[in-house]
Write an enzyme that holds these catalytic residues in place. Sequence first.
Site, PDB file in Angstrom:
ATOM      1  CE  LYS A  53     -25.345   8.472 -16.553  1.00  0.00           C
ATOM      2  NZ  LYS A  53     -26.384   8.547 -15.518  1.00  0.00           N
ATOM      3  CD  GLN A  97     -28.278   6.480 -13.351  1.00  0.00           C
ATOM      4  OE1 GLN A  97     -27.399   7.254 -13.726  1.00  0.00           O
ATOM      5  NE2 GLN A  97     -29.231   6.053 -14.152  1.00  0.00           N
ATOM      6  CG  ASP A 120     -29.108  14.083 -14.620  1.00  0.00           C
ATOM      7  OD1 ASP A 120     -28.852  13.667 -15.755  1.00  0.00           O
ATOM      8  OD2 ASP A 120     -29.081  13.375 -13.595  1.00  0.00           O
TER       9      ASP A 120
HETATM   10  N1  GUN Z   1     -31.979   7.432 -15.223  1.00  0.00           N
HETATM   11  C1  GUN Z   1     -32.354   7.294 -16.509  1.00  0.00           C
HETATM   12  N2  GUN Z   1     -31.930   8.338 -17.245  1.00  0.00           N
HETATM   13  C2  GUN Z   1     -31.269   9.149 -16.407  1.00  0.00           C
HETATM   14  C3  GUN Z   1     -30.582  10.377 -16.590  1.00  0.00           C
HETATM   15  O1  GUN Z   1     -30.507  10.964 -17.668  1.00  0.00           O
HETATM   16  N3  GUN Z   1     -30.011  10.897 -15.468  1.00  0.00           N
HETATM   17  C4  GUN Z   1     -30.094  10.298 -14.260  1.00  0.00           C
HETATM   18  N4  GUN Z   1     -29.529  10.901 -13.244  1.00  0.00           N
HETATM   19  N5  GUN Z   1     -30.712   9.156 -14.057  1.00  0.00           N
HETATM   20  C5  GUN Z   1     -31.299   8.589 -15.136  1.00  0.00           C
END
Ligand code: GUN
Length: 282
Positions: A53, A97, A120
Amino acid sequence: MAPVIIDGKKVAAHVKERAAERVAALKARGVEPGLAVILVGDDPASRAYVDMKERDCAQVGIRSIDVRLPADTPQAELEALVDGFNADPAVHGILVQLPLPDGLDAEAVIARIAPEKDVDGFHPVSIGRLVRGLPALHACTPAGVMELLRAYGIDPRGKRAVVVGRSVIVGKPMALLLLQADATVTVCHSKTADLRAVCREADILVAAIGRARMIDASYVKPGAVVIDVGINRTDAGLVGDVDFESVAPIASAITPVPGGVGPMTRAMLMENTVAASEEASR
Ligand code: GUN
């Protein structure tokens, strides 16, 4: 006829180019989009995602603010960090996350994020607005699937869509987005009776189960569009929820793993961050 292999890498690159153009326009107005990414603990998969990211942010021109915290971080400290980012006008998006280490309450942390910075799309307000059909930040993976369908001219209107999986991250928002696009949507899960027969009704089948290669040709109507959201680590490497070899010959279009839905999730995160920055600086 050979199926169309949906190229998520190509579409993701295009989405990121589009995001970069919007970032340039924001910067020309003196706004630098900022994304705060919080990683708690040292789960290797999560760390790999977060690293990617950050690379995407650099590529698109978004300033990323990384915070890495130990697994034993107290709930109050994590929430105070979120509060600080909520109040910081230079931060337009906040991503925590998931999963969080044991002992931390993810629901409470997500609810703490200001909905306008919820890139998100997991906040109850974001989901609630999606249910109501109001503008909102949408969860990145299902938003990425919708973008793939658009890019390949696949219009869900009037089609039978079946989503296998009912997670808050993928299945539920996926069903809502398909519904918003005028599909007739069925959501299946582990208790669904005769899953195979329900899946065989799908014109668009979205597999988000988390079980390696579970969906084989016996689940698929010939000519269906098959979208594989699964990412399963096996001895044979990274595989999806769809048994690609068996399904591809009967599908009209199919996403591979890797290189299908995966790259789209991060691209849509960039798009959401840009959208949040534009909204904040309106
Ligand atoms: N863990 C797995 N997929 C995601 C996501 O799209 N966002 C976040 N914050 N954590 C994740």
